[in-house]
Design an enzyme around this catalytic site. Structure first.
Site, PDB file in Angstrom:
ATOM      1  N   LYS A 531     -36.446  18.803  30.502  1.00 29.50           N
ATOM      2  CA  LYS A 531     -36.933  17.625  31.554  1.00 29.50           C
ATOM      3  C   LYS A 531     -35.729  17.278  32.480  1.00 29.50           C
ATOM      4  O   LYS A 531     -34.619  17.437  32.298  1.00 29.50           O
ATOM      5  CB  LYS A 531     -37.379  16.318  30.892  1.00 29.50           C
ATOM      6  N   GLY A 533     -33.808  14.467  33.494  1.00 32.52           N
ATOM      7  CA  GLY A 533     -33.551  12.908  33.090  1.00 32.52           C
ATOM      8  C   GLY A 533     -32.850  12.206  34.199  1.00 32.52           C
ATOM      9  O   GLY A 533     -32.490  12.785  35.196  1.00 32.52           O
ATOM     10  N   SER A 535     -30.091  10.798  34.065  1.00 36.13           N
ATOM     11  CA  SER A 535     -28.636  10.800  34.285  1.00 36.13           C
ATOM     12  C   SER A 535     -28.340  12.471  34.166  1.00 36.13           C
ATOM     13  O   SER A 535     -27.252  12.887  33.977  1.00 36.13           O
ATOM     14  CB  SER A 535     -28.353  10.298  32.911  1.00 36.13           C
ATOM     15  N   GLY A 536     -29.324  13.325  34.400  1.00 38.76           N
ATOM     16  CA  GLY A 536     -29.080  14.708  34.209  1.00 38.76           C
ATOM     17  C   GLY A 536     -30.367  15.700  33.738  1.00 38.76           C
ATOM     18  O   GLY A 536     -31.226  14.982  33.240  1.00 38.76           O
ATOM     19  N   LEU A 538     -31.980  18.129  31.359  1.00 41.52           N
ATOM     20  CA  LEU A 538     -31.819  18.662  29.657  1.00 41.52           C
ATOM     21  C   LEU A 538     -32.336  19.763  29.624  1.00 41.52           C
ATOM     22  O   LEU A 538     -33.471  20.367  30.266  1.00 41.52           O
ATOM     23  CB  LEU A 538     -32.483  17.741  28.943  1.00 41.52           C
ATOM     24  N   LYS A 552     -27.075  18.730  28.669  1.00 44.26           N
ATOM     25  CA  LYS A 552     -27.250  18.117  29.574  1.00 44.26           C
ATOM     26  C   LYS A 552     -26.383  18.410  30.765  1.00 44.26           C
ATOM     27  O   LYS A 552     -25.204  18.475  30.859  1.00 44.26           O
ATOM     28  CB  LYS A 552     -27.140  16.694  29.382  1.00 44.26           C
ATOM     29  N   ASP A 654     -31.499   1.184  27.890  1.00 46.41           N
ATOM     30  CA  ASP A 654     -32.619   2.232  28.189  1.00 46.41           C
ATOM     31  C   ASP A 654     -33.406   2.593  26.884  1.00 46.41           C
ATOM     32  O   ASP A 654     -34.005   3.595  26.680  1.00 46.41           O
ATOM     33  CB  ASP A 654     -31.958   3.448  28.747  1.00 46.41           C
TER      34      ASP A 654
END
Ligand SMILES: *[C@@H]1O[C@H](CO)[C@@H](O)[C@H](O)[C@H]1NC(C)=O
Ligand SMILES: *[C@@H]1O[C@H](CO)[C@@H](O)[C@H](O)[C@H]1NC(C)=O
Ligand SMILES: *[C@@H]1O[C@H](CO)[C@@H](O)[C@H](O)[C@H]1NC(C)=O
Ligand SMILES: *[C@@H]1O[C@H](CO)[C@@H](O)[C@H](O)[C@H]1NC(C)=O
Ligand SMILES: *[C@@H]1O[C@H](CO)[C@@H](O)[C@H](O)[C@H]1NC(C)=O
Ligand SMILES: *[C@@H]1O[C@H](CO)[C@@H](O)[C@H](O)[C@H]1NC(C)=O
Ligand SMILES: *[C@@H]1O[C@H](CO)[C@@H](O)[C@H](O)[C@H]1NC(C)=O
Ligand SMILES: *[C@@H]1O[C@H](CO)[C@@H](O)[C@H](O)[C@H]1NC(C)=O
Length: 908
Positions: A531, A533, A535-536, A538, A552, A654
């Site tokens: 996916k 994300g 923050s990066g 994956l 990631k 989170d």
């Protein structure tokens, strides 16, 4: 020469006709079997002389239809020729011939079987144009050469095609996919190259497919799942690469599956548990890796043979494997399996079963599961202790850590193996596992608290309080305008207070090269993308050794550099069993950074709560309650560690279902760690203000919108808990308004007075009995208290953990005690009393709330739930906590909503 022979044969036929007519005429008439075609008669004799058959089998001067072995006729035509196992005459052997062209003259030929009869030459192309009636072609072990002509695909009435054990070369023609009547296809033991034609997936009636022992390359066609009648599939001994397609799991008629000795890599797909009829499963000699899914084997399993030898499997062997009743060969040797043997007293008869678990990393004692095997090889592991009686003398035990056995490992080797795993090697007994040691920070944290309370003289405290009061009043006025009437904090992603960026790279796992990661993820192909994300991106990947990982990719052009530095910093300082393990990193590229995590077989909570039950139908199967509770406890353990054992306290920021990762045993590993930051300000300040029952300084102005407070995590965790109860996990990802609406509808059904009310919001897919309902109720109550709009009134994570570990105490103790409080409270308001105790106790552990002393007497009789084991393996977590933490469950108690909060429904 040929002409002469045909003339002779023609004469012979004439003679035969005359002879026949006169002597056996009547008999033949009755049978209606006489060969009526002169062409076929000629062709048979041509065959006869080229093959050099003996008169015993094909005598002259008699009707071939009635008297020749292996010839079948119908309506005066030859429909079957079977010379399987015949032998040539001595002369015939010297110069073996095969007049294959003569076969073209049998226009009704249905079956030609020449197996084990040497036929020089190759399969002619005209086979596919002339033998259109053919249903069975059996040329096994005939020493046939050349290629398989693509015209064979015209023989659409073919049901069995056996070409194994020849010297056929070239590629498998894709036209074979047109043979829609085919039941058996055997091309094994040839020199075929190229890949398996994807057209094979059209062979819907195929029951047996064997293309083993060739030199095929490429991958197994994923559409193979369409061959739903397949009972036997053998692709062994080729050079196939890539991974086992999950669609294999659709072959629920499959009895025999052999994929051994190829170059297959990757994981064994979990969906293979659909192979309910499988008896033989052979995956040996490949590059398969990862751990076996615990539920790979369907129950009740028909499996008799399991061969996984010589791969790169890691992790525990699924326990269910030991209890498969009919198992008679288990060979998992030469892998990296680890763990202890289960200790179960299964009374299976000692059969002729063979066990080979040699050259793995098993440890611990030899156990009773070995009792059912008559042949045992456990060499090359780390077993310790004595050899029990039920292990036979002929067992291979070498290269272990066993007592009183020769050829064992050295003591140093054994001790260091056990030490690496946090086990103690005991030369005289089983190893005992040690708890993962709590980090130093936790202890020092506790120490400062104690120190502070001890030193905190009354004067000092008073002084501080006055000071604070002043400060707070001023702040409160200035922030009053910002009050939000929302249901909770708005996750504004402002820059968090820094953790301090002095990263210790030696704690960040292995250093990977970009090249390695490209290889592991197939060049970061879309097929491996899990996916995008925040923050990066994956990706899933498989490292060279077969280890599955999640990678990631952080694109620094679109993602702030701090985020990944913070995450690195976090991992360099924090390692905990409840945090997803960082296996390594790759920082060599300027604009792209990579973090490599351990692969979590069960994904995250949001994707695991419901999973397709593709065994029977498309229905969804949801996680059972016990697992949900286990997940809640696991997540609470992780958050409690961050909040209470790290200094300064860390806020996850989170917390949501997709951040709660699940390993193969549904143990929680917290992920999404790029937002973690130190708690804003000083934790002590909050504690003291709570102690004073002061209006919270940071109540709305700061924590109402700030995500950098532990209370924010608690709020988010409340949503997750509510999601576990209601099955609506996705709600936390929806908009604020929707969320608020949903909470307004849902929370009123959670009350401490009425257990039944909670069933109105309960996930309909959950089957809970009366006992479990109390646990559900308790979790709902905990969730509600976490969702308190006032951050200061949300319980601390450690109390939430205690409550989840002892859910029955939340409901049983508190309902009765609150009733008592209600009755005795001098002010007649039970909630006032409750608030008081809640506030006091929530302020800090060091302050003992007065109410708890009155409660202690009754404490010893509390019942404990059997499902509170926090590690999932043994349900023994409850007892240890009962005395030391008796008072905490009340801290969880949700306060009744206030006027501006969500209103309680009218109860009836
Ligand atoms: C044999 O052939 C005759 C005509 O040639 C036909 O009527 C009959 O059905 C055939 N029998 C079979 C079993 O094919
Ligand atoms: C194939 O089989 C079908 C049914 O058995 C038959 O009708 C058809 O004639 C056959 N085709 C050939 C070419 O023999
Ligand atoms: C198969 O044929 C080859 C030559 O084509 C020959 O050398 C070999 O001996 C034959 N194999 C057998 C078992 O006869
Ligand atoms: C048989 O197949 C070949 C190619 O595979 C094709 O060219 C030919 O036309 C087919 N013949 C018949 C009689 O179907
Ligand atoms: C299989 O094929 C590869 C190349 O495709 C070749 O290098 C290898 O020698 C072949 N192996 C055998 C046993 O024919
Ligand atoms: C087992 O793991 C070690 C490293 O831990 C590796 O060197 C070895 O090749 C692995 N063995 C197998 C069979 O995968
Ligand atoms: C053990 O053997 C007995 C008799 O041979 C048989 O009846 C029984 O079913 C066997 N038990 C198992 C678990 O195979
Ligand atoms: C467990 O290990 C410790 C040392 O780590 C040892 O002192 C203790 O005796 C062991 N207990 C058992 C039951 O083996």
């Amino acid at each position: 020469m040929v002409d002469q022979r045909s003339i002779r044969v023609a004469l012979l036929y004439l003679m035969f006709l005359l002879l026949f007519e006169s002597t056996f005429g009547q008999q033949v008439q009755q049978q209606q079997q006489r060969l009526s075609s002169g062409i076929e008669f000629t062709a048979l004799f041509e065959l006869r002389s080229s093959l050099g058959l003996r008169s015993r089998e094909w005598p002259r001067k008699v009707d071939p239809c009635t008297r020749w072995n292996g010839i079948t006729c119908e309506n005066g035509s030859v429909i079957g020729i079977n010379i399987s196992g015949f032998r040539r005459t001595r002369v015939g052997k010297q110069n073996p011939q095969f007049a294959v062209d003569s076969l073209a003259n049998f226009s009704h030929l249905v079956s030609f079987n020449a197996s084990k009869f040497l036929l020089p030459g190759s399969i002619p192309n005209w086979f596919g144009q002339r033998l259109l009636t053919l249903q069975v072609l059996d040329l096994r072990s005939c020493n046939v050469t050349g290629v398989i002509p693509s015209s064979i695909g015209n023989l659409t009435n073919l049901t069995s095609l056996y070409l194994s054990d020849n010297r056929l070369t070239g590629q498998i023609p894709s036209t074979l996919g047109q043979l829609l009547s085919l039941l058996v296809l055997d091309l094994s033991k040839n020199l075929l190259t190229g890949s398996i034609p994807s057209s094979f997936v059209s062979l819907r009636d195929l029951t047996s497919l064997d293309i083993s022992s060739n030199n095929l390359t490429g991958s197994i066609p994923p559409g193979i799942g369409a061959l739903s009648k397949l009972q036997s599939l053998n692709l062994s001994d080729n050079s196939l690469i890539s991974s086992i397609p999950a669609q294999l799991g659709d072959l629920d008629s499959l009895v025999d599956l052999d994929l051994s000795s190829n170059g297959l890599s990757g994981l064994v797909p979990q969906d293979l548990r659909g192979l309910r009829n499988l008896q033989r499963m052979v995956f040996g000699n490949n590059g398969l890796g990862g751990s076996l899914p615990a539920n790979l084997f369907p129950a009740p399993s028909q499996l008799q043979v399991i061969v996984l030898r010589n791969n790169s499997f890691i992790g525990d062997l699924p326990v269910v494997l030991w209890s498969i009743p009919g198992l008679n060969l288990l060979d998992i040797s030469h892998n990296n399996f680890t763990g202890e043997l289960p200790n179960s007293a299964l009374n299976y008869n000692a059969t002729a079963a063979v066990l080979d678990i040699s050259h793995n990393k098993f440890y611990g004692g030899l156990t009773t599961v070995l009792g059912r095997f008559s042949s045992i090889d456990v060499s090359g592991n780390y077993f310790e202790g004595r050899v029990p009686d039920y292990v036979h003398d002929n067992a291979s035990l070498s290269t272990n850590c066993l007592q009183n056995v020769s050829n064992q490992r050295t003591l140093t080797e054994c001790v260091s193996f056990y030490a690496e795993r946090g086990l103690s090697f005991d030369d005289f007994g089983r190893p005992n596992s040690t708890e993962p040691s709590a980090p130093e920070t936790g202890k020092s944290n506790r120490r400062t608290i104690i120190l502070a309370t001890v030193l905190g003289g009354a004067g000092l405290i008073v002084l501080l309080m006055l000071l604070l009061l002043l400060v707070l009043c001023v702040r409160r006025r200035s922030t009053a305008n910002h009050r939000e009437i929302g249901v909770g904090p708005v996750p504004a992603r402002e820059t968090p207070p820094s953790l301090g960026v002095d990263i210790n790279f030696s704690n960040l796992g292995d250093l990977f090269t970009y090249q390695q990661l490209l290889q592991a993820t197939g060049d970061f192909g879309d097929a491996n993308l899990i996916k995008h994300g925040h923050s990066g991106d994956l990706f899933r990947g498989i490292l060279e050794g077969g280890l599955p990982v999640v990678i990631k990719r952080i694109d620094l052009q679109s993602i702030k550099k701090e985020a990944y530095l913070l995450e690195l910093d976090f991992f360099s300082k924090v390692s905990h069993p409840r945090v997803v393990p960082l296996l390594g990193h790759c920082l060599e590229k300027e604009n792209e950074k990579f973090l490599v995590y351990k692969y979590m077989p069960n994904g995250d909570l949001s994707s695991s709560l419901y999973r397709k039950n593709n065994l029977e139908d498309d229905s969804l199967q949801s996680l059972d309650w016990i697992t949900r509770l286990k997940i809640a406890i696991g997540a609470a353990e992780g958050l409690s560690y961050l909040h209470h054992e790290c200094t300064p306290p860390l806020v996850h920021r989170d917390v949501q279902a997709s951040s709660i990762l699940l390993d193969d045993k549904f143990e929680v590993r917290l992920g999404s760690l790029s937002e973690v930051c130190a708690q804003e300000g000083d934790g002590h300040q909050n504690r003291i203000t709570r102690l004073l029952r002061l209006p919270q300084s940071s109540e709305q102005g700061s924590s109402g919108s700030s995500t950098a407070l532990c209370a924010y995590d608690v709020y988010c965790f409340g949503k997750v808990l509510l999601g576990l109860v209601t099955g609506k996990l996705d709600i936390s990802a929806s908009s604020d308004t929707q969320m608020k609406e949903w909470l307004e509808q849902t929370l009123p059904y959670i009350t401490i007075y009425d257990k039944e009310l909670v069933t109105k919001i309960l996930d309909p897919s959950l089957l809970v009995d009366e006992d479990l309902l109390e646990e559900v109720w308790a979790m709902a109550i905990v969730a509600r208290s976490c969702l308190n709009p006032k951050p200061s009134r949300r319980p601390l994570m450690r109390y939430i953990l205690k409550a989840l570990e002892n859910p029955l105490r939340v409901v049983r103790e508190d309902t009765s005690s609150s009733a008592r409080l209600r009755a005795t409270s001098s002010r007649g308001s039970w909630n006032a009393a409750l608030f008081g105790s809640w506030r006091q106790s929530a302020s800090d552990v060091t302050v003992i709330p007065p109410a708890s002393t009155t409660r202690a007497e009754g404490g010893s009789s509390f019942k404990h739930s059997g499902t509170t084991g926090s590690q999932g393996s043994a349900p023994n977590g409850g007892g240890d906590h009962s005395s030391s933490h008796r008072r905490h469950s009340k801290e969880i108690f949700p306060e009744p909503p206030e006027a501006q909060d969500i209103e309680r429904p009218d109860r009836d």
